[in-house]
Design a protein around this motif. Structure first.
Motif, PDB file in Angstrom:
ATOM      1  N   LEU A 190       0.860  -1.185   0.000  1.00 32.33           N
ATOM      2  CA  LEU A 190       0.000   0.000   0.000  1.00 32.33           C
ATOM      3  C   LEU A 190       0.893   1.230   0.000  1.00 32.33           C
ATOM      4  O   LEU A 190       1.448   1.616   1.032  1.00 32.33           O
ATOM      5  N   PHE A 217      -2.621   6.028   0.708  1.00 28.16           N
ATOM      6  CA  PHE A 217      -3.945   5.862   1.317  1.00 28.16           C
ATOM      7  C   PHE A 217      -4.436   7.237   1.738  1.00 28.16           C
ATOM      8  O   PHE A 217      -3.911   7.832   2.674  1.00 28.16           O
ATOM      9  N   LEU A 251      -6.337   4.707  -3.213  1.00 27.51           N
ATOM     10  CA  LEU A 251      -5.389   3.664  -2.845  1.00 27.51           C
ATOM     11  C   LEU A 251      -4.347   3.515  -3.947  1.00 27.51           C
ATOM     12  O   LEU A 251      -4.695   3.360  -5.123  1.00 27.51           O
ATOM     13  N   LEU A 310      -1.673   0.858  -5.009  1.00 28.15           N
ATOM     14  CA  LEU A 310      -1.364  -0.530  -4.709  1.00 28.15           C
ATOM     15  C   LEU A 310      -0.331  -1.081  -5.689  1.00 28.15           C
ATOM     16  O   LEU A 310      -0.336  -0.728  -6.869  1.00 28.15           O
ATOM     17  N   ALA A 368     -10.856  -5.360   0.428  1.00 25.89           N
ATOM     18  CA  ALA A 368     -10.587  -4.147   1.194  1.00 25.89           C
ATOM     19  C   ALA A 368     -11.780  -3.896   2.105  1.00 25.89           C
ATOM     20  O   ALA A 368     -12.909  -3.724   1.619  1.00 25.89           O
ATOM     21  N   LEU A 406      -8.398   1.084   7.014  1.00 21.89           N
ATOM     22  CA  LEU A 406      -8.392   0.183   5.860  1.00 21.89           C
ATOM     23  C   LEU A 406      -7.704  -1.113   6.241  1.00 21.89           C
ATOM     24  O   LEU A 406      -6.591  -1.110   6.778  1.00 21.89           O
TER      25      LEU A 406
END
Length: 295
Positions: free
Chosen positions: A190, A193, A206, A208, A220, A266
């Motif tokens: 991650l 965020f 996000l 990723l 998620a 999250l």
């Protein structure tokens, strides 16, 4: 029309192809399109996993309509990707290059039959056979199975011989096909965020990135808490990361939030509700929080 399943990888594309002549064309076309805005052929399952031991899998085409459906099947390399706004789509590539070419199974997975007419209420079996190169390295390989169905043609006519219309609905259903060879592993990083309240939604951004030699399939889960620790919202959505992915999630709020401080939490977990857990590769869970203000 586009419909993504919870897997995040199945997509339906519907288009109308027709021939129109002069006259009251719009009215005729509207009448013809009315009953066509649905699709009859279901494709199951929506995610196929093939291992190097069996090298085979099956897909079912189910005609839920009242007329025969002519279906064609093709395989093409593709994966879920995101645009600059963070929206998800399935990127299909005819001639992948570099890293993508190495991950493509489109050239050596075959579908039998490649074309078939499915009668109303009938079920057609499509067999998939993998014939990979003998020197295939360990890892995961991908392709997309595209089932294109053509509904019955509807034609209209009027008292004016110049007025005629023919409209045909063509629907393509795209599902994922994954081939696993030897030792495979996955994970997700991650990198970003962010959270903000926009109108009636909690909007997350996000960033990723996949780890390992296989796609990350997970869920998620999001919690929104106020300053007193009370949960003001709870959501869950599937995540599929094949390469780098910038995902925007707009999560509906049940009511307006009062001004104040909130925390969004999250959790990324290698669990799915729409795929057998035996097909989901294990990965380390991730939890992260971010503070936001509602003014």
């Amino acid at each position: 029309m586009v419909d993504f399943s919870q897997h995040g990888e199945r997509m339906k594309l519907a288009s109308c192809v027709g021939t129109l002549a002069t006259g009251a064309v719009l009215a005729v076309a509207a009448l013809a399109l009315g009953p066509l805005l649905s699709w009859a052929v279901l494709v199951a399952p929506h995610a196929v996993f093939i291992d190097a031991r069996s090298r085979t899998a099956q897909v079912h085409l189910i005609n839920t309509g009242s007329t025969p459906e002519e279906c064609s099947i093709e395989l093409k390399f593709g994966y879920p990707d995101s645009d600059s706004a963070g929206n998800i789509f399935v990127r299909l590539i005819d001639d992948p290059e570099g890293e993508q070419a190495q991950a493509s199974a489109a050239g050596w997975i075959r579908a039998y039959p490649r074309g078939v007419v499915v009668q109303p209420g009938a079920r057609q079996l499509v067999r998939l056979l993998a014939q990979p190169p003998s020197t295939l390295p360990e890892g995961e390989y991908w392709t997309r199975l595209i089932v294109t169905s053509r509904g019955a043609q509807i034609s209209g006519s009027g008292t004016d011989s110049l007025v005629r219309a023919g409209v045909e609905l063509v629907v393509s259903t795209i599902i994922s096909v994954t081939y696993r060879n030897g030792a495979v592993s996955t994970g997700v990083t991650l990198n970003e965020f962010r959270a903000a309240v926009e109108h009636d939604s909690l909007v997350l951004r996000l960033g990723l990135a996949r780890e390992g030699n296989a796609a990350y399939l997970g869920t998620a889960r999001v919690l929104l808490r106020d300053a007193a620790g009370n949960v003001r919202g709870r959501w869950g959505t599937p995540i599929a990361v094949y390469y780098a992915l910038n995902r925007r999630l707009a999560l509906p709020l049940e009511g307006a939030l009062s001004p104040g401080s909130y925390v969004a939490q999250l959790d990324l977990m290698a669990q799915r509700d729409d795929i057998p857990q035996s097909s989901v590769l294990p990965a380390a869970p991730i939890q992260q929080t971010v503070a936001l203000e509602v003014r």
